[in-house]
Design an enzyme around this catalytic site. Sequence first.
Site, PDB file in Angstrom:
ATOM      1  N   ASP B 536       0.778  -1.223   0.146  1.00  0.00           N
ATOM      2  CA  ASP B 536      -0.020  -0.048  -0.121  1.00  0.00           C
ATOM      3  C   ASP B 536       0.708   1.197   0.141  1.00  0.00           C
ATOM      4  OD1 ASP B 536      -2.321   1.672   0.291  1.00  0.00           O
ATOM      5  OD2 ASP B 536      -2.886   0.983   2.049  1.00  0.00           O
ATOM      6  N   GLU B 539       2.506   5.338  -3.877  1.00  0.00           N
ATOM      7  CA  GLU B 539       2.455   6.326  -4.968  1.00  0.00           C
ATOM      8  C   GLU B 539       3.753   6.963  -5.078  1.00  0.00           C
ATOM      9  OE1 GLU B 539       0.059   6.069  -2.339  1.00  0.00           O
ATOM     10  OE2 GLU B 539      -1.378   4.899  -3.564  1.00  0.00           O
ATOM     11  N   ASP B 612      -9.020   4.117  -1.545  1.00  0.00           N
ATOM     12  CA  ASP B 612      -9.765   4.482  -0.280  1.00  0.00           C
ATOM     13  C   ASP B 612     -11.142   5.080  -0.732  1.00  0.00           C
ATOM     14  OD1 ASP B 612      -7.758   3.212   0.748  1.00  0.00           O
ATOM     15  OD2 ASP B 612      -6.718   5.072   1.514  1.00  0.00           O
TER      16      ASP B 612
END
Lengths: 556, 978
Positions: B536, B539, B612
């Site tokens: 996770d 980015e 999310d």
Amino acid sequence: MYSKLSLACLTLPVLTLPVYSKPVIPVGVDPQRASLYSPIPGTALWKCLDGSGEIPFSAVNDDFCDCKDGSDEPGTSACANGLFYCANEGHVSAKIRSSRVNDGLCEPECCDGSDEPSGVCPNICEEIGKEYRAAAEAEQKTRRTGAKIRSTYIAFAQKEKKRLEDAISALNIEVAEKRANEARVKDILERTEALDAAALAHKKESPLYRHLEDKNDILSSLLTSHAELKERITALEAVLDGLKRGYNPNYQDMAVLEAVRGWEALSGEADKDKDKEPAAADDSSAKPAEPPVEEEEWTLDQINEIKNKDVVSLLLEHEKHIGSSGITTEQATSLLYSLELYIPDAFLPIYQSAREWLVSTLSLLGVVTTPASTDSSSEISKARTSHSLALNALHNAENSLKSEQEALEKLFALDGFGKKGEWKKLKDVCLEKDTGEYTYTVCLFGSATQKSNRDGASNNLGRYSSWNTSPSTSPGELAYYSRQIYDHGAQCWNGPQRSVTLDLSCGTENALLSISEPEKCEYSFVGTTPALCWLDGEMEEAKTVKAEKHRRKEDL
Amino acid sequence: MRIATSVLLLLPLAHPLLALKAHDFKTCSQSAFCRRGRALAERAPTAGSSWHSPYTIVPSSVALSSSASSFTSSVKSELYPDINFELEVRIHEDGVVRVRMDEVKGLRKRYDEASSWALVREPSLKNVKDVKWVKGKNEVKGVYDDVEVRVQYQPLKVSLWKGGREEVVLNGKELLHMEHFRVKEEKKEPETAEGGAEQAEQAVLQAPARPTAWFEGEEEDGLWAESFSTWTDQKPKGPESLSLDIHFPGHANVYGIPQHASPLSLPTTTGPSPHYTDPYRLYNLDVFEYLADSPMSLYGSIPFLHAHSAESTVGIFNAIASETWIDVSHPTEDSTLTHWVSESGILDVFLLPGPTPEDVFKQYARLTGTSAMPAHWALGYHQCRWNYISSEDVRSVQKRFDEDDFPLDVLWLDIEYSEEHKYFIWDAKNFPDPVAMVNDVAALGRKMVVIVDPHLKRVSTYPVYEKAKELDVLVKGRDGKEEYEGWCWSGSSAWVDFFHPGSWDWWKSLFRLTDGKDKDSWRWVDSTENVHIWNDMNEPSVFNGPEITMPKDNVHYGGWEHRDIHNINGMLFQNLTSQAITTRGSTPKRPFVLSRSFYAGSQRLSAIWTGDNMGSWEHMAVGIPMVLSNGIAGMTFAGADVGGFFGNPDPEMLVRWYQVGIFAPFFRAHAHIDTKRREPYLLEEPHKSIVRDVIRLRYSLLSVWYTSFRRANADGVPILRPHWVMFPKDKKGFAIDDQYFIGDSGLLVKPVTKPGATETQVYIPEDQVYYDYFTYNAYRGSAAGKTITVSSPLEKIPLFIRGGSIVPTRARPRRSSPLMKKDPFTLTVALSQAELATGELYLDDGESFDHQKGDLVWRKFDAWTLKAAKRTRMTLKSSDMTKSGQTVVDGSLVAPGAYRADNAYAKSVQSVRVEKLVILGLPKKPTTVIVQGVAQKEGWTWEGGVAADGKKEGGASVLVIKNPNLKIVDDWLVEVEF
């Protein structure tokens, strides 16, 4: 706990079968239901148990689901939602879901391995049965020991019952006495007031009185709003404290950081916390230190005293003060009026009418003039005082009675301290658990707290609110007493008010075993108590009660 | 204005949850190069006919290569005559055209490695004999097949022609601009000496207009340092952005460039009354509580675009890794103009000639690879929450799933399993027995997925950080020397630079299950083969960075700035972790590594999810086009969190969300730490049983999913097929993105995403019979397309079998998918109007790579009907469809000569039966059912109803053949006579 319940549902005792000639029972069928699995007499057909269809008897357990209800495949996984019976000789029999049949896994519930093709799973029932019996025996032992402790709780409740009953009868007498006295004093007051009602009405026209009344109203409203504001401030402080304690600095939310810093500055804590008094943080850190009361400032008590002053009495006192220049008459006449306190009740009306006559006559004659009314004001004021004293005494006695009666009622109430009152002993008994970072405490029927082991800061996790609220249990059942709810604790930042679910089971000690927070700010405490060590007889009893209730409901 | 203010004031009150922090993220107007690019595009039409591209090819420089089908040439810009550019055009073997342009002999080098990460291999070029090059006065033309690549010299323009039609044009609108590297000019302070004031004023007044102003604008806008909120990007390299217009003269619909929470058919961003006012942005970002309809950037970026019309489909892959903004407009009703503005990097554009959507998918797959063949269990149900708080919690969740008989394959652990968010390091207080816990989960055939994020806590007690520091493989700050420090879950953190080759072996070694060469090196011993990984925050998410990510002037391996590689960064992390999981044990196993960030090529690794999302009906609905959009851009193993990450969905919403979730390739329920628990067993009836049935439906269809994954793995065609992919000529379907087909299975689904729905409209695009999956009710479409209305109460999913399909299912509920391995199959034969049907079934061991060696079962089922004078016969046939050495887009399906029908896997399932044949739409009751030549007196049932052939609607006829005693791995024939 959950597993026990479900196990209880699925595990059935092996029943000895009647010894007729045994038909061949299809695989997976409970012997008790064996008779359902035979062909329709005289045919090779079989009827689905829900009656929805007829199939060849050979299609029973042919690993293909024919019946809508799935009843034709008790021994395979072909039909969804079926149950497979494992005899589990040497242990207790069980029913497992059809989704477990022939899935390549050896289910511990089906220790004889009959749910899988032969050779896949060994029969381990003997071993498992032994373990099971040992565990059951150990549990029984705990239960018996716990039950002994529990019986002392019940004895305590009986003692408490005796104490309460005695107190109640004493209080009943006291209340009766106080009530009679209050009636008597009230009567005096009424008469005194009636005598002077007209004069009083006139006096109440006084601008001073009205002004006083207005001021009193204003004071009341100010006090109310002051109280509301104070409550709000406290709530806001709690929110900000929560924010300060609970915010996640990792989020880097500048708005939150600013709010926290601002609050620290405002509450003067930033330095205090860092430098000293980490231990004192417990209480004082929760609120900004109260500013010292200035000398000229009124305390709330003082204000209340002023507010609660009987204005009418004040008016009367005022009258008296203005009217009297000396001392004597007041004392004299007051004696005249106070006489009635010494006159037996029976003679009082006669005395009063006589006095009225006397006073009015004297007044007519000019012997007694205005000061008389001043004097009567003073009498009224006194009568009032004595009445309110008597009334207070009565209320106090009544309240004590009521609370003792309630305590008695609750002692054996199903939703109170239990049918036998066994929980009474545990009221305010506090259980504690140190989890490293925090120490958690629950005072039974009181409140639950979380205290930081680092800085001692403490959080209110909630107050006792009820036993198990699950619709599947009802008062009187073991499951009902196996859970307590504590709620309305301190508000969580970005979350709900804190609350605790306390799950208890039979144990020889009152203790907390584990603490967890499965959802944000909703804590789960698990503990033991002897109060839940019911003996088998009681279990049966509870079941009967439940069944009866059920029946009664149905009758209705 | 007043209205706007009051709306702004009201919104936060009305929806405290809808709290996107829009000011955390840039709009085009807050990004200097985007501003410059958009200004350029606006300048062009106002300039009118005087506008022209300053870029021209130097005709004498055009050099055709002798060995392969490509040429190079010099390009000059009239704006900066001293700067040199080079253009290269290559023609790939499959007809794809690659156009590259770079500044050469400049001050610095532009980033040119994006394609090396995205491409699965260097594409082979067409044989030079197959391309005919024609040099004209102002152009050079490459001709092959029915394609022409025309490269115009002045102004520079590249266009692709197919069948005499101009399909794609680069720089047709003359917006191409490659900002060259330059030296920052120190601004001269106006002289303030006495008497000089006047002079200075004059100097200002007389400042000569910039000669390039007609093209670049009067003002220099943010060429060097640039600030956003409290951050300043130093931009030491100065301006290096790239503007490029790509025009599709004949295509009115464009799809792709995920990831955006927007409709599948991309709405306009410029032109008259655009749907969005900002361009689509590609810049991987951790967007907290993102909007359900917006062109804003999200977690992943794939610069791949389809342009489609009823006549043809073409694709564009723009291999660029820096922040990119894309404006979309329709100059005419039938055409589309896209304008791409990127912050850095070379021009490296692939033109995919199609002509069908399927061709484009295959061409794209040849470039960036097909999706990996997933582990079979990864297609089951995943249960996640932030967080399951202890090993006891994990066991109890598993137990409750079993008690209520919900199938479940994977239990997940979010960040709180780790001690102080030092990933790998178990929080011993709550997880004292991690291996035992995993073993308890694995005892039921299940797996666990545990999170490992890319930020490393900067403490000396964390061996992972310490080793990374020692190896010097951490991302550097702007000075290129000191490790970059930022904030994330673990507080002060550093990031591994996966561009650094020195990090690769070390990262893989962390996951090794046994000691390797370097025995002293720390590895994750508290793990097992049943633990897979969730990557996770890649980015990367940096809480105190600009736009919640890394500063662009951070420095990576090779001296590249973060701005150059940003969109690739997340993919590299997932890549290394996938490799680590594959190779950690004694035999390689297929990895499951879920990533939030992705780029072109990520499909080769594992799964992604849409990040999310929020527990709202809008987010539930937009999840569908988002997953479709990822799929058509190659990233087919994707899904949206069931239930929504934020918020507490009510039971109705949760039920509908499960119905959406089971029809996504990746099926996971997840929830934020602030939400109430919402595992399906917590639902009350009837919702609980509905969800159980929904999850069981997913499991019964796992063979369909697995077969579709294999198909996607072989040829790159996405698993979820939107209407325009299935029916490329049906204009009515071009904008449909709320219903879709699953692989080649013939299943059409339209999940319900509205509260209180009792009816749903479904578009049937063809003159064909469609059967309700549950009731076998027959519906008919029409050649012109037809919308039908079907009942859809809460428990009902509008799901249809397209006439002509054979669907293999396994109906027996199990606790997990590995426990279904030996379960029998049901084949549902849904006859078409022509009384035909076909289907396929792919099986392998589901976890190893032995399928590449030929250990697999791939069956083809065909049904056809022959009418004779006396009787009609329908035949159903099962045959082997694997051919050894069969080539697929990405190499060969099975190594040549390796496949044998009696391979080890096939043997392991040779006893698996076909337990049931369901044949829908026979015209009348059969007289004889013949299985393998033997007539069956019993064992079949007939229920009369509507026939496949004809015009009638209503309950279809159903023939059920019970226990036909056939094996799934065998060739067989079933005949039905009537």
